[in-house]
Design an enzyme around this catalytic site. Structure first.
Site, PDB file in Angstrom:
ATOM      1  N   ASN B  75       0.814  -1.847  -0.278  1.00 43.91           N
ATOM      2  CA  ASN B  75      -0.223   0.287  -0.063  1.00 43.91           C
ATOM      3  C   ASN B  75       0.514   0.849  -0.252  1.00 43.91           C
ATOM      4  OD1 ASN B  75      -0.768   1.931   2.209  1.00 43.91           O
ATOM      5  ND2 ASN B  75       0.404   0.250   3.532  1.00 43.91           N
ATOM      6  N   PHE B 135       7.026   4.677  13.918  1.00 43.21           N
ATOM      7  CA  PHE B 135       8.545   4.696  13.292  1.00 43.21           C
ATOM      8  C   PHE B 135       8.751   3.608  12.262  1.00 43.21           C
ATOM      9  CE2 PHE B 135      10.376   5.714  17.828  1.00 43.21           C
ATOM     10  CZ  PHE B 135       9.139   7.327  18.166  1.00 43.21           C
ATOM     11  N   CYS B 137       6.645   3.295   8.970  1.00 41.89           N
ATOM     12  CA  CYS B 137       5.830   3.883   7.672  1.00 41.89           C
ATOM     13  C   CYS B 137       6.882   3.873   6.398  1.00 41.89           C
ATOM     14  CB  CYS B 137       3.969   5.421   7.866  1.00 41.89           C
ATOM     15  SG  CYS B 137       3.976   5.046   5.763  1.00 41.89           S
ATOM     16  N   ASN B 202       6.303  -3.282  11.169  1.00 42.88           N
ATOM     17  CA  ASN B 202       5.582  -2.555   9.915  1.00 42.88           C
ATOM     18  C   ASN B 202       5.034  -2.680   8.668  1.00 42.88           C
ATOM     19  OD1 ASN B 202       4.517  -0.311   8.556  1.00 42.88           O
ATOM     20  ND2 ASN B 202       4.581   1.126  10.774  1.00 42.88           N
ATOM     21  N   THR B 203       5.203  -2.565   7.749  1.00 44.60           N
ATOM     22  CA  THR B 203       5.023  -3.068   6.012  1.00 44.60           C
ATOM     23  C   THR B 203       6.554  -2.730   5.815  1.00 44.60           C
ATOM     24  OG1 THR B 203       4.461  -0.959   5.415  1.00 44.60           O
ATOM     25  CG2 THR B 203       2.875  -2.534   5.827  1.00 44.60           C
ATOM     26  N   CYS B 351       8.653 -35.955  -5.192  1.00 44.15           N
ATOM     27  CA  CYS B 351       9.640 -35.242  -4.179  1.00 44.15           C
ATOM     28  C   CYS B 351      11.157 -35.829  -4.860  1.00 44.15           C
ATOM     29  CB  CYS B 351       9.226 -36.178  -3.336  1.00 44.15           C
ATOM     30  SG  CYS B 351       8.643 -37.712  -3.272  1.00 44.15           S
ATOM     31  N   CYS B 355      14.617 -33.442  -5.447  1.00 45.76           N
ATOM     32  CA  CYS B 355      15.101 -34.313  -4.259  1.00 45.76           C
ATOM     33  C   CYS B 355      16.732 -34.580  -5.359  1.00 45.76           C
ATOM     34  CB  CYS B 355      15.758 -35.327  -3.807  1.00 45.76           C
ATOM     35  SG  CYS B 355      16.974 -36.005  -2.901  1.00 45.76           S
ATOM     36  N   CYS B 382      20.150 -39.462   2.190  1.00 49.39           N
ATOM     37  CA  CYS B 382      19.360 -38.322   3.298  1.00 49.39           C
ATOM     38  C   CYS B 382      20.184 -37.558   3.867  1.00 49.39           C
ATOM     39  CB  CYS B 382      18.177 -39.394   3.500  1.00 49.39           C
ATOM     40  SG  CYS B 382      16.971 -38.344   4.149  1.00 49.39           S
TER      41      CYS B 382
END
Lengths: 455, 424
Positions: B75, B135, B137, B202-203, B351, B355, B382
Site C-alpha cells: 500500500n 516509526f 511507515c 510495520n510494512t 519429491c 531431490c 538423505c
C-alpha cells in the site's frame, strides 16, 4: 435422406429447441475456470497422465503454461504432439486415459484435473498469427496418404513438416473422417472438424483430392508406383451384419449411417425420428446413437447388449450419459429375429436372453420382444474388402480382416504404411489414430532420408 | 473455555486480537464495527499534525498466489487524511462508548520536541488507553523525515520515545520498521527511551508487480508508481523472526511485544504469542475478509488452549523463545531421514525430481510393471533437508523420522571440525 427410414415421422420440436439438444455436452471452460482448474495440477514428474496419453502430450507443461497465462505456448505443446489436439480434447474418453491416471484421481484426493477441458481451452483460445509449425526444406519426396481421417491428417501434417509433398486421397466430399462424419454431434459441435482440417492443411505442402476411393477409382499399385511412399488410413468403412433374415428391411440401419446423416444435416427437424428404437451394441457408437435419438425426441430408446454392463466397450462415463438421457440399457440379450409389419418394415425385434456358461455365451432359451420403429446396428465396423482388391493390395498381410503393421506402422509391403482403425493394432480411438499417423510419418521420413543417403 | 483476556503493557483488553493502525481503523464508523464484531482492541490509524495528509489514487496492489489467493498487499496510503480535531473527537466518543476495549492511538509528527509536546496532551485527553509511535511507515512519510526515517535511526527512536514518556502518562508502544538490518538495535533504543512495549513489524518496502504492457510497477498512479509497504501472510515469516530476535535478546528481556505481520488465523496468533508476544495486531486478513474473522480466531485459540490445558495466554506466551537459538548451538549430530508412506503416496514424483535435480539424489524412482512409479528414499544419501516433505502435495505422506545414530549432543562450538572449536 436415409431411404430406409423414409416412412418415419420427423422430430416434433422446432429447430431451435432441437439445436439446443445438440450443443456441447461438456461446456468449455471460461478463462477463470481454466486458471482455477490449471492450478489444481501438481506438475507431476514422469507424470502418469502423459504415460496414459496415446499421443504423449506433455500435459503438466501445457497446464503450467495455461496457469502462467501463456495460452499460445500451451497450445503449441499440445499440437506439437497431437495436431488434432482440438478434437481429441473433445472426443477422447479421458476418463480411461489421462484423467484416470491423474494423481488427483487417487482415492485420497478429490477429483482428477479436467485435462480434456483444459486442452480444449488452450487449443480454442490460442491465437496464432500464422501456422505454428514451419516446414523443413523441401526433400523432393512425394507421399500418398489414403484417407483424410485423423490418422491420415496427422500423418500428412507430420510429413509436410519434414519437407515432403503430400497428396491425400479421400473418398468422401469432406475431410476429417470420423470427426466429420462419425462422432456424436454434442461432442464435436458446429463446424469444428472442418476448421481443424483447415488448420492442419495450413502448414502447406498437402493437396487433398476428394472423391478418390481405393478399389474404385484408385489402386494401391498406382499409388505405389507414383509416390515415394504410401500411408493407408482407410478406417473401417463397412458395418458388420447381424446375420439375420431381412437385414435390408426398411427401419434397419447402421448407426454410423444415421450419425453421418445427423452430423451433415442443416435442418434437424427433417431427420427421421424413431419414436421407439432399439440400438444394438455396446460401444461408444451405440451410446452416441441412442443418446442422439433420445435427444431428437424418441420416447423409448433401448440399448441392447448380449453381455453385461462391465463387458461394454463404452466407458462408465458413456453409460452415465446414456442413463442421463433416459436410454434403457438392456443386457444379456441377443437379437434373434427382426419383426416386420405387413409392409415389410421393422416393427420390433425378438431377443434371446443369454448367460455365461463355462465362459461361453449361451442362450437361456427364454425370449422376449421389443417393439420398435427402427433398429440401429452398432455392433462394430469391418473392412471394406473392395478397397484392397488390386494385386499389390492383396499382398498386404492381414490379421483377421485388418492390415498387419509393425511398431513402426510398416505393412508387409515395403514403402506402404498404415494406421488407425484399419490396422491390426486393435486400437480404435481418434487419439490412437493420430498417434499412428504421426509415428508412421516419422518412420517414413526416417526411411526416405536413409534411402537418400544410401543413394 | 480458556480466558483470552490480557493486560498488555498496562492496557486491558478482553482478547489479544487488535486491529493494527491502518485503513480499517481510520474512523469511528469502522472502529465501532470492529468492536461490535468482537475485536479486543484497535490501534487508531495514525494521527499527525494539521493540515492532514493527502492521499493518491490508486493505493493498493497485491502479490497473488496461483489461485488468486492474496499472499500479500502493498500500500502507498499515508497517515490519516482527516483533521486532528475530527479524529480526537471521534476517539473520545468511541472510548466512552466502549470502555472495555483497548483503544490505542497511533501517532506520527515531525521529529521535533515541540510537535510531540503539542499533540500528546490532546491524545491523552481523549481517554485512550495508550499511544503507538509510528516509526515504521515506509512510503511517503519518510520522504518528509517521519515514519521509517525515524525508525531506522536508533538514536531518534530513543529520543522521541523519551519525549513521549515525558509529556504523556499513557503506555507508549513503539512500532518498529522491518526495513533495517538488525531489529534489535531499534528495540533496544525504544527500551532505553522508556517504551512500555514494542510492536512489529510495520510494512516492508515493496513493489508487487509490473504491468508489462504499460511498463509501470503496481500500484499505478497515472503512468507512474512508487514503492509501498508490504503486508499480509507473505510477511509472517519475517515478522516471526524479528519478534523472536527481540524476545531472546538479553538487552530487551521482559519488554512486552505486540506481534504484527501476516496474522490471519488463531494459529498465526498462537505462534506469535509462543515466540513472546502478549498481544497481536491484524490488518490484511481483515481487509480481505472483513471484521468477522475475529470470531474464528477467538474460538480457535480458546479451543486450542483448552486442548493444551492452558487457561490464559500467559501459560504459553514465550514458550518457544527458549528453543530458538543461534545456529552454533544446534546439535550437529541430530539426524532425520525422510520416510515415504507408500499408502498415502499419490505418485506425483515431485519429491523425486526435487531431490534429484536440486538436492542429494536420495529418492529413487522405480518404474513398476503397470507403468506407474514407486518412490523410495535412499537412506544413506538423505541429509534430512525436508525438501521432499515440502514439495509433497499430500500432508503427512513424507515424515522426517529422527534417526538414532548413537552420537551425543554436539554443537558447532564444540565440534572438532570447527577450527575455532571450544575445547571441552
Amino acid at each position: 435422406m436415409i431411404k430406409s427410414l423414409n416412412h418415419l415421422p420427423h422430430p416434433h420440436e422446432n429447430a431451435q429447441v432441437l439445436a439446443s439438444h445438440f450443443t456441447d455436452l461438456a461446456p468449455p471452460l471460461n478463462a477463470r475456470q481454466a486458471v482455477l482448474e490449471s492450478s489444481r495440477c501438481l506438475y507431476c514428474y514422469d507424470a502418469p497422465c502423459v504415460n496414459a496419453c496415446p499421443s504423449e502430450i506433455d500435459i503438466p507443461s501445457f497446464i503450467r503454461n495455461i496457469q502462467q497465462e501463456n495460452v499460445q505456448g500451451a497450445a503449441h505443446t499440445i499440437l506439437s504432439a497431437n495436431i488434432l489436439g482440438g478434437s481429441c480434447a473433445r472426443v477422447c474418453p479421458t476418463e480411461v486415459l489421462c484423467q484416470q491416471a491423474c494423481v488427483r484421481n487417487n482415492s485420497q484426493e478429490c477429483a482428477p484435473v479436467l485435462i480434456g477441458l483444459l486442452q480444449r481451452y488452450a487449443v480454442d483460445h490460442a491465437q496464432f498469427s500464422e501456422h505454428p509449425f514451419t516446414r523443413a526444406a523441401p526433400t523432393g519426396k512425394r507421399i500418398a496418404v489414403v484417407g483424410a481421417g485423423p490418422a491420415g491428417l496427422a500423418c500428412a501434417h507430420r510429413l509436410a513438416l519434414h519437407g515432403h509433398e503430400v497428396v491425400i486421397f479421400e473418398a468422401r466430399a469432406k475431410s476429417g473422417g470420423l470427426n466429420e462424419y462419425g462422432i456424436a454431434k454434442y461432442k464435436l459441435v458446429d463446424d469444428f472438424a472442418q476448421r481443424e482440417v483447415d488448420f492442419v492443411l495450413e502448414i502447406g505442402g498437402i493437396e487433398v483430392r476428394h472423391g478418390q476411393r481405393l478399389g474404385d477409382n484408385l489402386t494401391l499399385s498406382e499409388l505405389h508406383q507414383q509416390f515415394d511412399s504410401v500411408f493407408l488410413g482407410l478406417g473401417l468403412a463397412a458395418s458388420r451384419l447381424l446375420g439375420l433374415p431381412h437385414e435390408d428391411a426398411p427401419g434397419l440401419l447402421a448407426a454410423t449411417d444415421y450419425i453421418r446423416e445427423l452430423r451433415q444435416s442443416d435442418d434437424l427437424t427433417q431427420l427421421p425420428l424413431a419414436e421407439r428404437c432399439i440400438v444394438l451394441g455396446a460401444g461408444n457408437t451405440a451410446i452416441d446413437m441412442a443418446v442422439q435419438m433420445a435427444r431428437l425426441g424418441a420416447r423409448e430408446v433401448n440399448l441392447v447388449y448380449r453381455r453385461g454392463l462391465e463387458d461394454m466397450g463404452a466407458t462408465g462415463h458413456e453409460q452415465d450419459i446414456a442413463k442421463a438421457n433416459q436410454v434403457r440399457l438392456m443386457t444379456w440379450a441377443q437379437p434373434q429375429e427382426l419383426l416386420l409389419d405387413e409392409q415389410g418394415r421393422v416393427r420390433g425385434m425378438r431377443f434371446a436372453r443369454t448367460r455365461l456358461e463355462d465362459g461361453r455365451l449361451v442362450s437361456t432359451g427364454e425370449t422376449f420382444e421389443l417393439a420398435a420403429d427402427a433398429v440401429f446396428k452398432a455392433i462394430g465396423q469391418t473392412f471394406d474388402d473392395a478397397a484392397l482388391g488390386d494385386p499389390l493390395a492383396q499382398k498386404l498381410k492381414r490379421v483377421g480382416d485388418r492390415i498387419e503393421v509393425d511398431e513402426q506402422l510398416r505393412t508387409s509391403v515395403p514403402g506402404v504404411y498404415a494406421g488407425g482403425d484399419c490396422t491390426s493394432l486393435g486400437q480404435d480411438l481418434t487419439v490412437q489414430a493420430v498417434q499412428h499417423g504421426k509415428l508412421a510419418a516419422e518412420a517414413m521420413h526416417a526411411q526416405l532420408m536413409l534411402d537418400q543417403e544410401a543413394a | 473455555m480458556a480466558d483470552l483476556s490480557i493486560v498488555f503493557a498496562g492496557i486491558k483488553a478482553p482478547n489479544p486480537f487488535w486491529l493494527a493502525s491502518a485503513p480499517p481503523t481510520d474512523k469511528a464508523y469502522n472502529v465501532v464495527r470492529a468492536y461490535e464484531a468482537g475485536w479486543g482492541g484497535v490501534v487508531w490509524k495514525t494521527l499527525g499534525e494539521d493540515p492532514a495528509a493527502v492521499n493518491v489514487s490508486s493505493r493498493y496492489s497485491a502479490h497473488f498466489g496461483p489461485n488468486r489467493e492474496v499472499m500479500g498487499i502493498n500500500n502507498i496510503e499515508l497517515i490519516t487524511d482527516r483533521s486532528l480535531e475530527i479524529n480526537l473527537r471521534e476517539i473520545t466518543q468511541v472510548k466512552k462508548d466502549w470502555p472495555d476495549r483497548a483503544l490505542i492511538v497511533s501517532l506520527m509528527v515531525p521529529c521535533e520536541e515541540e510537535s510531540w509536546k503539542f499533540i500528546l496532551p490532546l491524545v491523552e485527553a481523549t481517554g485512550a488507553d495508550g499511544i503507538e509511535l509510528n516509526f515504521g511507515c515506509p512510503h511517503g512519510m519518510p520522504e518528509r523525515g517521519m515514519g521509517a526515517a525515524v525508525g531506522q535511526v536508533p538514536e531518534y527512536v530513543e529520543m522521541v520515545t523519551r519525549w513521549c514518556k515525558t509529556y504523556c502518562s499513557l503506555p507508549v508502544i513503539v512500532k518498529l520498521t522491518p526495513n533495517i538490518t538488525d531489529v534489535r538495535l531499534s528495540a533496544r533504543a525504544a527500551h532505553r527511551g522508556g517504551a512500555d512495549a514494542v510492536s512489529l513489524i510495520n510494512t516492508i518496502n515493496s513493489i508487487t508487480s509490473v504491468d508489462l504492457e504499460r511498463m509501470v510497477a503496481l500500484p499505478m498512479v497515472g503512468s507512474q508508481s512508487t514503492h509501498g509497504g508490504y503486508c499480509g501472510s507473505a510477511v509472517k515469516p519475517i515478522a516471526l523472526n524479528m519478534v523472536a530476535e527481540i524476545a531472546r535478546d538479553p538487552l530487551t528481556k521482559g519488554l512486552p511485544i505486540c506481534g504484527i505481520g501476516g496474522i490471519g488465523s488463531w494459529r498465526d496468533a498462537a505462534e506469535f504469542i509462543a515466540l513472546g508476544c502478549g498481544a497481536v495486531q491484524v490488518c490484511t486478513a481483515a481487509m480481505l475478509h472483513g471484521f468477522r474473522i475475529v470470531d474464528e480466531m477467538k474460538d480457535g485459540l480458546s479451543r486450542w488452549m483448552d486442548s493444551q490445558g492452558y487457561t490464559s495466554l500467559d501459560d504459553f506466551s514465550g514458550r518457544a523463545v527458549g528453543n530458538t537459538t543461534d545456529w552454533k548451538y544446534l546439535d550437529i549430530n541430530y539426524q532425520v531421514i525422510a520416510k515415504i508412506d507408500q499408502d498415502a503416496c499419490i505418485g506425483c514424483g515431485r519429491c523425486h525430481i526435487a531431490c534429484e535435480d536440486t538436492s542429494h539424489q536420495a529418492i529413487s524412482s522405480l518404474k513398476q510393471a503397470d507403468g506407474t512409479h514407486r518412490y523410495e528414499v535412499i537412506e544413506d544419501e538423505c541429509v534430512g533437508c525436508n525438501l521432499c516433505q515440502i514439495t509433497c502435495p499430500v500432508e503427512a505422506c513424507i515424515e522426517m523420522v529422527p534417526h538414532n545414530n548413537g552420537l551425543p549432543f554436539l554443537d558447532w562450538n564444540h565440534d572438532p571440525r570447527n577450527p575455532y572449536c571450544v575445547a571441552s
